[in-house]
Design a protein around this motif. Sequence first.
Motif, PDB file in Angstrom:
ATOM      1  N   UNK A   1       0.847  -1.294  -0.065  1.00 22.09           N
ATOM      2  CA  UNK A   1       0.067   0.008  -0.020  1.00 22.09           C
ATOM      3  C   UNK A   1       0.833   1.202   0.000  1.00 22.09           C
ATOM      4  N   UNK A   2       1.901   1.413   1.073  1.00 23.24           N
ATOM      5  CA  UNK A   2       2.860   2.489   0.783  1.00 23.24           C
ATOM      6  C   UNK A   2       3.663   2.513  -0.609  1.00 23.24           C
ATOM      7  N   UNK A   3       4.100   1.463  -1.203  1.00 20.69           N
ATOM      8  CA  UNK A   3       4.637   1.757  -2.414  1.00 20.69           C
ATOM      9  C   UNK A   3       3.546   2.130  -3.629  1.00 20.69           C
ATOM     10  N   UNK A   4       2.113   1.480  -3.470  1.00 22.80           N
ATOM     11  CA  UNK A   4       1.198   2.033  -4.527  1.00 22.80           C
ATOM     12  C   UNK A   4       0.954   3.470  -4.284  1.00 22.80           C
ATOM     13  N   UNK A   5       0.729   3.953  -3.207  1.00 22.85           N
ATOM     14  CA  UNK A   5       0.445   5.215  -2.919  1.00 22.85           C
ATOM     15  C   UNK A   5       1.477   6.124  -3.523  1.00 22.85           C
ATOM     16  N   UNK A   6       2.758   5.967  -3.477  1.00 20.00           N
ATOM     17  CA  UNK A   6       3.792   6.848  -4.041  1.00 20.00           C
ATOM     18  C   UNK A   6       4.017   6.440  -5.655  1.00 20.00           C
ATOM     19  N   UNK A   7       3.650   5.311  -6.058  1.00 20.60           N
ATOM     20  CA  UNK A   7       3.552   5.316  -7.612  1.00 20.60           C
ATOM     21  C   UNK A   7       2.554   5.721  -8.062  1.00 20.60           C
ATOM     22  N   UNK A   8       1.179   5.869  -7.634  1.00 20.75           N
ATOM     23  CA  UNK A   8       0.196   6.357  -8.116  1.00 20.75           C
ATOM     24  C   UNK A   8       0.315   7.856  -8.486  1.00 20.75           C
ATOM     25  N   UNK A   9       1.028   8.474  -7.266  1.00 19.01           N
ATOM     26  CA  UNK A   9       1.222  10.134  -7.654  1.00 19.01           C
ATOM     27  C   UNK A   9       2.285  10.260  -8.480  1.00 19.01           C
ATOM     28  N   UNK A  10       3.193   9.423  -8.480  1.00 20.61           N
ATOM     29  CA  UNK A  10       4.225   9.672  -9.683  1.00 20.61           C
ATOM     30  C   UNK A  10       3.757   9.624 -11.005  1.00 20.61           C
ATOM     31  N   UNK A  11       2.975   8.722 -11.187  1.00 20.24           N
ATOM     32  CA  UNK A  11       2.435   8.692 -12.506  1.00 20.24           C
ATOM     33  C   UNK A  11       1.399   9.785 -12.800  1.00 20.24           C
ATOM     34  N   UNK A  12       0.814  10.161 -11.785  1.00 18.03           N
ATOM     35  CA  UNK A  12      -0.100  11.280 -11.835  1.00 18.03           C
ATOM     36  C   UNK A  12       0.692  12.676 -12.352  1.00 18.03           C
ATOM     37  N   UNK A  13       1.793  12.869 -11.647  1.00 15.78           N
ATOM     38  CA  UNK A  13       2.665  13.753 -11.844  1.00 15.78           C
ATOM     39  C   UNK A  13       3.167  13.815 -13.291  1.00 15.78           C
ATOM     40  N   UNK A  14       3.566  12.621 -13.656  1.00 19.38           N
ATOM     41  CA  UNK A  14       4.268  12.640 -14.830  1.00 19.38           C
ATOM     42  C   UNK A  14       3.077  12.841 -15.884  1.00 19.38           C
ATOM     43  N   UNK A  15       2.052  12.243 -15.812  1.00 16.72           N
ATOM     44  CA  UNK A  15       0.958  12.500 -16.861  1.00 16.72           C
ATOM     45  C   UNK A  15       0.556  14.115 -16.793  1.00 16.72           C
ATOM     46  N   UNK A  16       0.528  14.490 -15.617  1.00 11.90           N
ATOM     47  CA  UNK A  16       0.214  16.167 -15.646  1.00 11.90           C
ATOM     48  C   UNK A  16       1.053  17.023 -16.476  1.00 11.90           C
ATOM     49  N   UNK A  17       2.459  16.565 -16.193  1.00 11.01           N
ATOM     50  CA  UNK A  17       3.659  17.399 -17.011  1.00 11.01           C
ATOM     51  C   UNK A  17       3.365  17.211 -18.534  1.00 11.01           C
ATOM     52  N   UNK A  18       3.452  15.909 -18.794  1.00 11.19           N
ATOM     53  CA  UNK A  18       3.250  15.498 -20.243  1.00 11.19           C
ATOM     54  C   UNK A  18       2.055  16.137 -20.902  1.00 11.19           C
ATOM     55  N   UNK A  19       1.088  15.921 -20.403  1.00 13.78           N
ATOM     56  CA  UNK A  19      -0.268  16.277 -21.001  1.00 13.78           C
ATOM     57  C   UNK A  19      -0.453  17.816 -21.153  1.00 13.78           C
ATOM     58  N   UNK A  20       0.281  18.636 -20.197  1.00 15.86           N
ATOM     59  CA  UNK A  20       0.301  20.227 -20.253  1.00 15.86           C
ATOM     60  C   UNK A  20       1.256  20.575 -21.526  1.00 15.86           C
ATOM     61  N   UNK A  21       2.153  19.756 -21.776  1.00 13.41           N
ATOM     62  CA  UNK A  21       2.937  20.323 -22.884  1.00 13.41           C
ATOM     63  C   UNK A  21       2.343  19.394 -24.373  1.00 13.41           C
TER      64      UNK A  21
END
Length: 542
Positions: free
Chosen positions: A151-171
Amino acid sequence: MATSLGIHELTQRLTFAAYGIWRKRWWMLATTWIVCALGWGIILSMPYKYQSYARIFVDAETLLPSIARNLGIDVDVTRQVDVVRRTLVTRNNLEKIIQRILSLEKLATTEVEKDELVAYLRRNIRVSSPEGGLFRIQFEIDEPRLSDRERADVSRLVVVNLVSYFLERNSEEGLLQTASAEGFIAERVEEYQKRLEESERRHASFKQDNLEFLGGQGSFLSRLEESRANLKVTVNSISELNATIDALDEQRSSVPPTLREPISARSGGNSSARDPLEERIAELEKRYDDYKSLGYTDKHPDVVNVTRQISTLKVQYDEQRKAVEEELKNTAEAGSKSNLTIEVPNKLYESLSLELITKKTDIAALEKRRDDQTLLIAQMEEKAKRVPEIEAEEQRLSRDYNSIRQQYNEFVNQQQDLEIRRGVENSGDAIALNVVEEPTRPSRPSGPPRLLYMVGSLLGGIIAGIGVSFMMSQLRPVIITIEQLRAQFDLPVLGNVTKTLSDIEGKRRSIELLGFVAMSALLFVAFAVLLTFDFIGGPSLG
């Protein structure tokens, strides 16, 4: 005194209630134990929650947007950021995140499980903007099928993917949205251009078909009113001419058509010629003057002869004038046969007749005009029945044309501004994205607040126990005072006898009291043990 009695009664009621609860104390203790045990069991079975988050700063106050705004073009580069923020938790994005994280992928083996997992992720992902330009992406998980470490790993990985998607999608979002917007605007411009041309053709054709009703000066109804006003003027003119003709007829009837004059006055057909006698008298008088100028005296034979002739002619002239005057006084019958006078046309009568002819000619023309105007008005009144329908149709066509033209102009303006906006929004210098705080793997659970829940469960159990014992005491109440006995039966009470307990009964009550205290203390001991176990035995992933 009334206040003292109220307090006394309240104290008695509380005493009676407390005694009733105490009598049913075992019910209270059993209920408290049951409620606490159930609550603590549920709380201890709740899985730990793990939370991870990241913070991103969006700087939209760069040079290019400011230049565009100075040119009068409203460029909102943060719009694409807001679009990405609102579309961050779409199903497509969440399915991609599930595929990238092995711990989540193994939970979604079927379509039903995948749907449930997507809904779970959507509920627990939070994207907020607490401050201007600062975005917080947070995810919290308490999935019981995963271990605490997973659960601890999943919480971080989900946020990492969301941040990556946020940056990529804005470009990428700006380019995709601009291309889509350009295609949409171009289609709308072409569509509204055709609609505008078609509306113009319909409007022009309608005006040509109804030029009589829509063309010219003023509306059709105003021209109809003008025609009615002209007809009224014509009728009034005819009435005035009729009155004038009647007046002229009346005047002419009082004027004779001819006049009688002496024949001598119209000799030679010239009304200005003198009478022959007058001319002869004038010639003789001139001859008399000539004789005098020659120096003849009054006794000269020629002078005497001329003088005698002049006197004779004057007598004849006077007699003739008297005869004419006498004849003019006679009847017309007598005058018409006279050789001394002649009947001539009356110029006033002729003038009045000529004026009557002129007026009758004018009135004939006006009557013709009146008939033409009456016919025209009748035709216009028949056509006027269509005027409201035609005007309403013309207004509808004009309204449709203006609406289409306005929308067409708006799309053209948007198309012209889109090129500049596209260059600004898609430029790498238009917006700056900085990850202020990277997502980290949590070392301690973020929830649930078990201490708070367990304390609440303990308090709830105690309150429930008191409530049950109170209800049981009310089902079978016991009278413990003389006042209760008197109030219950309304009979005189002579006195009371105190109950004396035997040694065996005293020991039994003492044992019961010790058991109640021991069980109550055991409840608090269990509460303390569970808290210690939760605090010491909780997971630590640091």
